[in-house]
Scaffold this motif. Structure first.
Motif, mmCIF file in Angstrom:
data_model
loop_
_atom_site.group_PDB
_atom_site.id
_atom_site.type_symbol
_atom_site.label_atom_id
_atom_site.label_comp_id
_atom_site.label_asym_id
_atom_site.label_seq_id
_atom_site.Cartn_x
_atom_site.Cartn_y
_atom_site.Cartn_z
ATOM 1 N N TRP A 192 -18.359 -3.729 9.151
ATOM 2 C CA TRP A 192 -17.924 -5.095 9.429
ATOM 3 C C TRP A 192 -16.704 -5.091 10.355
ATOM 4 C CZ3 TRP A 192 -17.206 -9.196 4.942
ATOM 5 C CH2 TRP A 192 -16.990 -10.459 5.505
ATOM 6 N N THR A 193 -15.696 -4.322 9.989
ATOM 7 C CA THR A 193 -14.451 -4.327 10.758
ATOM 8 C C THR A 193 -14.014 -2.888 11.043
ATOM 9 O OG1 THR A 193 -13.144 -4.415 8.712
ATOM 10 C CG2 THR A 193 -13.717 -6.512 9.758
ATOM 11 N N PRO A 194 -14.680 -2.211 11.955
ATOM 12 C CA PRO A 194 -14.308 -0.825 12.269
ATOM 13 C C PRO A 194 -12.921 -0.735 12.889
ATOM 14 C CG PRO A 194 -15.969 -1.651 13.801
ATOM 15 C CD PRO A 194 -15.846 -2.672 12.727
ATOM 16 N N LEU A 195 -12.440 0.497 12.994
ATOM 17 C CA LEU A 195 -11.070 0.770 13.418
ATOM 18 C C LEU A 195 -10.692 0.094 14.729
ATOM 19 C CD1 LEU A 195 -8.407 2.364 13.037
ATOM 20 C CD2 LEU A 195 -9.523 4.288 14.193
ATOM 21 N N HIS A 196 -11.608 0.066 15.692
ATOM 22 C CA HIS A 196 -11.232 -0.444 17.018
ATOM 23 C C HIS A 196 -10.859 -1.923 17.019
ATOM 24 C CE1 HIS A 196 -15.655 -1.390 17.118
ATOM 25 N NE2 HIS A 196 -15.207 -2.482 17.709
ATOM 26 N N LEU A 197 -11.181 -2.656 15.937
ATOM 27 C CA LEU A 197 -10.802 -4.064 15.878
ATOM 28 C C LEU A 197 -9.361 -4.258 15.407
ATOM 29 C CD1 LEU A 197 -14.032 -5.788 14.487
ATOM 30 C CD2 LEU A 197 -13.283 -5.518 16.858
ATOM 31 N N SER A 198 -8.823 -3.297 14.674
ATOM 32 C CA SER A 198 -7.432 -3.394 14.215
ATOM 33 C C SER A 198 -6.455 -2.752 15.190
ATOM 34 C CB SER A 198 -7.283 -2.717 12.844
ATOM 35 O OG SER A 198 -7.974 -3.417 11.838
ATOM 36 N N GLU A 199 -6.930 -1.772 15.946
ATOM 37 C CA GLU A 199 -6.020 -0.996 16.807
ATOM 38 C C GLU A 199 -5.250 -1.832 17.832
ATOM 39 O OE1 GLU A 199 -7.700 3.531 16.969
ATOM 40 O OE2 GLU A 199 -8.828 2.021 18.093
ATOM 41 N N PRO A 200 -5.878 -2.782 18.544
ATOM 42 C CA PRO A 200 -5.116 -3.540 19.550
ATOM 43 C C PRO A 200 -3.946 -4.310 18.949
ATOM 44 C CG PRO A 200 -7.468 -3.787 19.913
ATOM 45 C CD PRO A 200 -7.315 -3.116 18.584
ATOM 46 N N PHE A 201 -4.139 -4.880 17.773
ATOM 47 C CA PHE A 201 -3.052 -5.626 17.134
ATOM 48 C C PHE A 201 -1.944 -4.681 16.687
ATOM 49 C CE2 PHE A 201 -0.921 -7.497 13.456
ATOM 50 C CZ PHE A 201 -0.540 -8.724 13.976
ATOM 51 N N LEU A 202 -2.306 -3.598 15.998
ATOM 52 C CA LEU A 202 -1.296 -2.683 15.482
ATOM 53 C C LEU A 202 -0.541 -1.980 16.600
ATOM 54 C CD1 LEU A 202 -3.174 -1.104 12.442
ATOM 55 C CD2 LEU A 202 -1.453 -2.922 12.423
ATOM 56 N N ALA A 203 -1.199 -1.768 17.734
ATOM 57 C CA ALA A 203 -0.538 -1.092 18.855
ATOM 58 C C ALA A 203 0.648 -1.896 19.382
ATOM 59 C CB ALA A 203 -1.548 -0.847 19.977
ATOM 60 N N GLN A 204 0.653 -3.189 19.136
ATOM 61 C CA GLN A 204 1.750 -4.040 19.609
ATOM 62 C C GLN A 204 2.974 -3.973 18.694
ATOM 63 O OE1 GLN A 204 0.385 -8.075 21.007
ATOM 64 N NE2 GLN A 204 -1.566 -7.372 20.161
ATOM 65 N N ILE A 205 2.791 -3.430 17.490
ATOM 66 C CA ILE A 205 3.909 -3.341 16.548
ATOM 67 C C ILE A 205 4.669 -2.049 16.817
ATOM 68 C CG2 ILE A 205 4.597 -3.234 14.119
ATOM 69 C CD1 ILE A 205 2.067 -4.750 13.402
ATOM 70 N N THR A 206 5.845 -2.174 17.391
ATOM 71 C CA THR A 206 6.658 -0.998 17.728
ATOM 72 C C THR A 206 8.022 -1.004 17.051
ATOM 73 O OG1 THR A 206 7.498 -2.119 19.711
ATOM 74 C CG2 THR A 206 5.518 -0.749 19.967
ATOM 75 N N GLY A 207 8.341 -2.085 16.359
ATOM 76 C CA GLY A 207 9.658 -2.204 15.741
ATOM 77 C C GLY A 207 9.763 -1.557 14.380
ATOM 78 N N VAL A 223 5.520 -14.741 13.515
ATOM 79 C CA VAL A 223 6.138 -13.725 14.374
ATOM 80 C C VAL A 223 5.024 -12.948 15.061
ATOM 81 C CG1 VAL A 223 7.582 -11.659 14.451
ATOM 82 C CG2 VAL A 223 8.138 -13.499 12.841
ATOM 83 N N GLU A 224 5.131 -12.819 16.377
ATOM 84 C CA GLU A 224 4.142 -12.027 17.103
ATOM 85 C C GLU A 224 4.359 -10.537 16.815
ATOM 86 O OE1 GLU A 224 1.544 -13.008 18.648
ATOM 87 O OE2 GLU A 224 1.992 -15.172 18.625
ATOM 88 N N PRO A 225 3.303 -9.734 16.904
ATOM 89 C CA PRO A 225 3.436 -8.315 16.540
ATOM 90 C C PRO A 225 4.500 -7.558 17.328
ATOM 91 C CG PRO A 225 1.341 -8.761 17.663
ATOM 92 C CD PRO A 225 1.914 -10.079 17.274
ATOM 93 N N ARG A 226 4.703 -7.925 18.597
ATOM 94 C CA ARG A 226 5.706 -7.216 19.404
ATOM 95 C C ARG A 226 7.124 -7.455 18.883
ATOM 96 N NH1 ARG A 226 3.755 -11.488 22.310
ATOM 97 N NH2 ARG A 226 5.245 -13.161 22.824
ATOM 98 N N ASP A 227 7.302 -8.520 18.076
ATOM 99 C CA ASP A 227 8.622 -8.858 17.538
ATOM 100 C C ASP A 227 8.742 -8.555 16.049
ATOM 101 O OD1 ASP A 227 9.489 -9.930 20.043
ATOM 102 O OD2 ASP A 227 8.374 -11.777 19.592
ATOM 103 N N PHE A 228 7.699 -8.018 15.451
ATOM 104 C CA PHE A 228 7.688 -7.799 14.005
ATOM 105 C C PHE A 228 8.574 -6.614 13.634
ATOM 106 C CE2 PHE A 228 5.847 -6.002 10.078
ATOM 107 C CZ PHE A 228 5.846 -7.135 9.270
ATOM 108 N N ASP A 229 9.516 -6.840 12.729
ATOM 109 C CA ASP A 229 10.409 -5.769 12.301
ATOM 110 C C ASP A 229 10.726 -5.857 10.812
ATOM 111 O OD1 ASP A 229 12.018 -7.988 12.205
ATOM 112 O OD2 ASP A 229 13.560 -7.225 13.580
ATOM 113 N N ALA A 230 9.862 -6.521 10.056
ATOM 114 C CA ALA A 230 10.157 -6.798 8.653
ATOM 115 C C ALA A 230 10.047 -5.570 7.765
ATOM 116 C CB ALA A 230 9.234 -7.903 8.135
#
Length: 315
Positions: A262-277, A242-249
Motif C-alpha cells: 500500500w505505502t512502500p518506502l519510496h512514498l515516505s522518502e521525499p517527505f522525510l528527506a526534507q527533515i534536516t533539523g 510546520v513544514e518538514p524543512r522547518d521541523f525541529d521538535a
C-alpha cells in the motif's frame, strides 16, 4: 460498547503469531476520556507509574486502537513502557459527540490534547507511534505540540503529493481527482455522505493475507469503516503547522514494512528527506505487510521502537 464485547479484534489477532495474541490475562485496561469537543474517547492502556516513557499509539484509516495494542502496545508494555492506544472518533469504540462532523483536524487536535492531558499527570517523556495514516498524524501532532519527545511512523504520507494520492487511493483516477472532489462535496449538503474506506483507498493492501483481509473488511470499527466526505476532504487537504524543512521538535523514526503493498518506502522518502533539523532514521521490517502480521517484521519493529523510545528516557 467496549472491546470486551467486540469479537472482531479477536478474529483478526488469530492471524498474528501466537506470541502477539492477547489473552484474558494480557488484554489492556479500557479507559474513557471525555474530550472538550464532546467525544468520549476510548483508550487501551497499560499503565505503569514506574515506566520511564509513555508511548501513545495512533491507528490509521483501516485500523483501530486495539489493533495497535496487539502488535505494539502490549509488547512495549512488557519491556517496561507505559502505552496508550487511542481510538480516534468514528473508529474503534470511541463514542462520537451527537451531530458532529468529524474532521482530520479534530484527530490532530485530540492527539495534541491527549499529550497535554498525560503530561498534566506527570512529566515523563511522551513518544508518539502511528501506523499508516497515523504515521503522518504523529508528525502533524508534533508540529503543533513541541512537548513530544519523539515520533515513530510506519509510513509518512504527505497527501499533498500527487504521487502519494495516486498510489494510495483506490485507483489512479480517484487519486488524481479525489482531493478536489471531496473538497467540493464537503461544501454541499453531501458533506455528511459516508463512503466505504475500502472503495476510496487501497484498503485491499492493508494486510498481505487474503483471509485476514476478509476479516478486516467485516469490522466496521476498522477497515470496514465509512468516512464522510468532510473527513476525507480535511484529511486529503490538511496543511501541517510546520513544514518538514522547518521541523525541529524531536527525532523521527520510520519503521517501514518491506513487503508493504500500500505505502512502500519510496512514498515516505521525499517527505522525510526534507527533515534536516532533527535525526531521521529508517528501519526496514523484513517480510512485513502494511499492517504487519508477519515475522520477523513484528519482532524487528518492537526492537527498533524499544531502542528509539529508550533514548527518550535518557537525561
Amino acid at each position: 460498547m467496549t472491546y470486551a464485547e467486540q469479537p472482531a479484534w479477536r478474529q483478526i489477532q488469530e492471524f498474528l503469531p501466537e506470541s502477539f495474541r492477547l489473552t484474558e490475562a494480557t488484554v489492556p485496561a479500557e479507559e474513557w476520556w471525555d474530550h472538550h469537543l464532546g467525544h468520549r474517547i476510548h483508550l487501551d492502556t497499560y499503565r505503569n507509574p514506574d515506566a520511564p516513557v509513555k508511548v501513545i499509539l495512533f491507528h490509521g484509516v483501516g485500523t483501530n486502537g486495539r489493533q495497535m495494542s496487539t502488535i505494539l502496545g502490549r509488547p512495549l508494555a512488557e519491556r517496561g513502557y507505559e502505552t496508550i492506544a487511542v481510538d480516534m472518533p468514528t473508529y474503534g469504540v470511541t463514542e462520537v459527540a451527537p451531530g458532529t462532523l468529524v474532521t482530520y483536524d479534530d484527530w490532530v487536535q485530540i492527539g495534541s490534547d491527549l499529550v497535554d492531558a498525560e503530561l498534566a499527570k506527570d512529566d515523563r517523556p511522551i513518544v508518539l507511534y502511528g501506523l499508516s495514516a497515523g504515521g503522518m498524524e504523529t508528525y502533524h501532532v508534533a508540529a503543533v505540540n513541541k512537548k513530544v519527545a519523539g515520533i515513530v511512523g510506519m509510513t509518512f504520507l504527505d497527501q499533498r503529493s500527487r504521487r502519494v494520492r495516486v498510489e494510495t487511493s483506490f485507483d489512479p483516477i480517484s487519486g488524481l481527482v479525489g482531493a478536489s472532489l471531496m473538497k467540493l462535496l464537503s461544501a454541499t449538503p453531501l458533506r455528511t455522505l459516508r463512503l466505504p474506506m475500502r472503495l476510496v483507498s487501497k484498503m485491499r493492501a492493508l494486510v498481505n493475507d487474503r483471509g485476514a483481509t476478509r476479516v478486516f473488511y467485516t469490522d466496521p470499527t476498522s477497515a470496514g469503516n465509512k468516512a464522510t466526505t468532510t473527513f476525507l476532504s480535511s484529511y486529503l487537504n490538511y496543511q501541517p503547522a510546520v513544514e518538514p524543512r522547518d521541523f525541529d521538535a524531536c527525532p523521527v523514526l520510520l519503521t517501514q514494512p518491506a513487503a508493504d503493498r500500500w505505502t512502500p518506502l519510496h512514498l515516505s522518502e521525499p517527505f522525510l528527506a526534507q527533515i534536516t533539523g532533527v535525526p531521521v532514521t529508517t528501519i526496514m521490517l523484513d517480510n512485513g505487510g502494511h499492517y504487519p502480521i508477519e515475522q520477523p517484521a513484528l519482532d524487528q519493529m518492537v526492537e527498533a521502537i524499544d531502542a528509539f523510545v529508550a533514548k527518550s528516557a535518557r537525561p
